[in-house]
Design a protein around this motif. Structure first.
Motif, mmCIF file in Angstrom:
data_model
loop_
_atom_site.group_PDB
_atom_site.id
_atom_site.type_symbol
_atom_site.label_atom_id
_atom_site.label_comp_id
_atom_site.label_asym_id
_atom_site.label_seq_id
_atom_site.Cartn_x
_atom_site.Cartn_y
_atom_site.Cartn_z
ATOM 1 N N ALA A 1 -6.849 -1.217 -7.077
ATOM 2 C CA ALA A 1 -7.866 -1.025 -6.234
ATOM 3 C C ALA A 1 -8.758 -2.325 -6.035
ATOM 4 C CB ALA A 1 -8.938 -0.007 -6.774
ATOM 5 N N GLY A 2 -8.879 -3.260 -6.835
ATOM 6 C CA GLY A 2 -9.214 -4.654 -6.896
ATOM 7 C C GLY A 2 -8.269 -5.216 -5.645
ATOM 8 N N ARG A 3 -7.042 -5.165 -5.743
ATOM 9 C CA ARG A 3 -5.993 -5.804 -4.961
ATOM 10 C C ARG A 3 -5.996 -5.100 -3.751
ATOM 11 N NH1 ARG A 3 -1.270 -5.736 -9.188
ATOM 12 N NH2 ARG A 3 0.044 -6.071 -7.434
ATOM 13 N N GLY A 4 -6.548 -3.999 -3.378
ATOM 14 C CA GLY A 4 -6.594 -3.169 -2.109
ATOM 15 C C GLY A 4 -5.301 -2.484 -1.847
ATOM 16 N N ARG B 1 -7.803 0.528 -11.657
ATOM 17 C CA ARG B 1 -8.825 -0.716 -11.357
ATOM 18 C C ARG B 1 -8.125 -2.054 -10.748
ATOM 19 N NH1 ARG B 1 -11.246 1.113 -16.183
ATOM 20 N NH2 ARG B 1 -10.126 -0.351 -17.500
ATOM 21 N N ASN B 2 -7.118 -2.337 -11.361
ATOM 22 C CA ASN B 2 -6.165 -3.471 -10.664
ATOM 23 C C ASN B 2 -5.777 -3.119 -9.451
ATOM 24 O OD1 ASN B 2 -3.216 -4.761 -10.663
ATOM 25 N ND2 ASN B 2 -4.649 -6.158 -11.903
ATOM 26 N N ARG C 1 0.895 -1.287 -0.005
ATOM 27 C CA ARG C 1 0.028 0.073 -0.063
ATOM 28 C C ARG C 1 0.993 1.392 -0.079
ATOM 29 N NH1 ARG C 1 -5.392 -0.153 0.846
ATOM 30 N NH2 ARG C 1 -5.266 2.053 1.799
#
Length: 380
Positions: A375-378, A372-373, A37
């Protein structure tokens, strides 16, 4: 693929099957995913106060060996296949042109020939009879440079390329969109309208939003000599198409072991091997560059122009091949299937196959797809 120097701190981007683009660090022979992150992208890593220290300390997941990654990174790899990506992600991809005296002469020849390779040799003889070695060692914008300019104008040989080559202002242009550059092993593309073109082996700097140069890698800024030679207004078409450049294989971060001073001594060696048996070899020494790299960076970013995501900057090349390939007097041009290998001991080896841009995999994973990728992986 990697530098012989075991102290080199190498980071890059890899497509991981079932996951997507990953920020990686090379730990010996292991490829370690350090995406998290705090540093989900290369851009985020290079914006930290000390990118080398951040990358070195980042926890990670060793997920494959370097040899396996190298084997997997071919021109047929795509979709969800394991492969090397070019190191930059959100950064702008910029390039400096006509930064070496030798390439200045060839750019003038391109312009005078109006894109016709058949006229190049005759023009080359005339131009060199006037210019000779007068451009060697000139500091752009200096009094000596202006004296040379006056002589060339009298001879009718002044050119827009010489203006940016020895004048006060550098040529800096946008090479392609963020993430449009291909990585090592992939196919690099030629626009199908071109019949006179060549590779351009170059050092590529990684620059953060504050104008700090934080690393370097290799690049192939493919040049369409006939398209740009017909008109400088065609520069965008000549420089930006599908798979128009390659960057990689990894980014070497600047630290106590390596920095700009080391790059000033770099010698890039290049080899082109064709399926027709043709072999072309050459080299480009950074000691011959006409502008200091930090001066080109300063002309790119400052109070006059900001890059909030940073940028990668091609520094230009002195390599402009004239060796005849198909017919006498026609000089060099690429054939589809050419294998281009660019090597510099401190940065490694970048290798790509040449194809038409219409035959290279279409570029479909842009900034929106990356967001998008992640965000989808947190990770956002």
């Amino acid at each position: 693929m990697i530098p012989a120097d075991k102290k080199a701190l190498l980071v890059g981007r890899v497509w991981r099957p079932g996951i997507g683009p990953a920020l990686v660090r090379l730990d010996g022979n292991a490829v370690t995913d350090i995406t998290h992150r705090q540093i989900p992208t290369m851009q985020a890593l290079l914006e930290t106060e000390y990118p080398a220290a951040t990358a070195r300390a980042a926890p990670g997941d060793p997920f494959c060996m370097r040899a396996a990654l190298e084997v997997a990174s071919t021109e047929t790899a795509g979709g969800d296949d394991l492969r090397l990506l070019s190191p930059p992600d959100l950064q702008a991809i910029k390039a400096a042109g006509v930064t070496f005296a030798e390439s200045m002469v060839e750019r003038v020849i391109e312009e005078q020939a109006a894109g016709d390779p058949g006229r190049a040799e005759t023009i080359r003889t005339r131009v060199r009879s006037v210019i000779g070695d007068s451009l060697s060692g000139i500091e752009p914008g200096s009094e000596q440079a202006m004296q040379v300019k006056a002589v060339l104008q009298e001879e009718g040989l002044w050119s827009q390329y010489l203006e940016v080559g020895i004048g006060p202002d550098a040529e800096v242009f946008t090479k392609c969109q963020p993430m449009a550059a291909v990585g090592s092993g992939a196919a690099v593309g030629l626009h199908p309208i071109s019949c006179w073109n060549n590779p351009e082996p170059e050092i590529v700097l990684a620059v953060n939003s504050r104008g700090g140069v934080v690393g370097a890698t290799l690049g192939n800024d493919v040049n369409l000599r006939d398209v740009e030679g017909r008109s400088a207004l065609l520069l965008g078409k000549a420089k930006d198409n599908n798979a128009s450049c390659a960057i990689g294989p990894f980014l070497r971060l600047f630290d106590g072991n390596f920095g700009l001073e080391d790059l000033r001594k770099s010698v890039l060696r290049m080899q082109v091997v064709g399926q027709d048996g043709f072999v072309l070899e050459g080299h480009s020494s950074m000691t011959r560059i006409s502008r200091r790299p930090e001066d080109i960076v300063a002309q790119t970013i400052g109070t006059h122009h900001q890059y909030p995501d940073g940028f990668f900057l091609f520094l230009g090349t002195m390599f402009a091949p004239v060796k005849d390939r198909d017919r006498a007097g026609q000089g060099f041009t690429h054939h589809p299937g050419d294998m281009v290998t660019i090597h510099e001991p401190s940065l490694g080896t970048l290798q790509n196959t040449v194809r038409l841009s219409t035959e290279c995999p279409e570029w479909k994973f842009g900034t929106a797809a990356l967001m998008r990728n992640l965000a989808g992986r947190g990770l956002l």
